[in-house]
Design an enzyme around this catalytic site. Sequence first.
Site, PDB file in Angstrom:
ATOM      1  CG  LEU A  41      -1.671 -35.015  18.778  1.00  0.00           C
ATOM      2  CD1 LEU A  41      -2.325 -33.692  19.182  1.00  0.00           C
ATOM      3  CD2 LEU A  41      -0.613 -35.420  19.808  1.00  0.00           C
ATOM      4  CG  ASP A  42      -3.767 -41.653  21.078  1.00  0.00           C
ATOM      5  OD1 ASP A  42      -3.303 -42.138  20.028  1.00  0.00           O
ATOM      6  OD2 ASP A  42      -3.395 -41.985  22.216  1.00  0.00           O
ATOM      7  NE  ARG A  43     -13.248 -39.191  17.757  1.00  0.00           N
ATOM      8  CZ  ARG A  43     -14.274 -39.699  17.092  1.00  0.00           C
ATOM      9  NH1 ARG A  43     -14.230 -40.942  16.654  1.00  0.00           N
ATOM     10  NH2 ARG A  43     -15.344 -38.968  16.863  1.00  0.00           N
ATOM     11  NE  ARG A 150      -4.530 -43.735  25.739  1.00  0.00           N
ATOM     12  CZ  ARG A 150      -5.460 -43.993  24.825  1.00  0.00           C
ATOM     13  NH1 ARG A 150      -5.347 -43.472  23.600  1.00  0.00           N
ATOM     14  NH2 ARG A 150      -6.493 -44.745  25.117  1.00  0.00           N
TER      15      ARG A 150
END
Length: 216
Positions: A41-43, A150
């Site tokens: 997962l992205d930060r 995104r």
Amino acid sequence: MIDKPAGLLVHRSAIDAHEDDAALQRLRDQLGRPVWPVHRLDRGTSGVLVFALSAEVASRLGVALAERLTRKRYLALVRGWPADDGGVIDHPLARDPELPSAGQPHLEAQTHWTCLRRHELPVSTDPRFPTTRVALLACEPVQGRRHQIRRHLKHIAHPIVGDANHGKGPLNRALAQHLGLHRLWLHAQRLTLTHPVSGAVLELEASPGPEWAPFS
């Protein structure tokens, strides 16, 4: 499975060499044994994050993800009101979002989305309008391209609130001040997969935090 908070790295990275705190190290220290991340997962993204207790199980789950034998559902708070209540974004994406897309191979990518709620916030983020419209979307990516949701939501002109790379800085800053929270408004709500040993179907869920309540 853990419920990763927004802002926490999955594992230590040379990209954030100054940051020692990460989900993998926290879980390893809590369990007192090695763990292997099954996916990323992205930060800035919160929610469902799966680890395995062996490299073999992590590899088998990784294959299931790559072969699209799992389902993922995310919540995203986006700028503006979509004209429709749902649809499919079918837009190939360059392999590396950090590099110019020209000259890169573009990979097949589809994301299913549904508009759950529309809201109008009493804050101006554009001098032409006294209020700001946002919408809560449920998104299910078919693939797992890097930053797929995104990039796809930016493609349809509804970037995720708080997205520094694909959104608008003035809007993000104004909404962060209004909401009292600076974060990427993307949450991994559900991951459905088959257990690689028992064969049982697992539906792993992480409820969105209390900051999502005004939009649910």
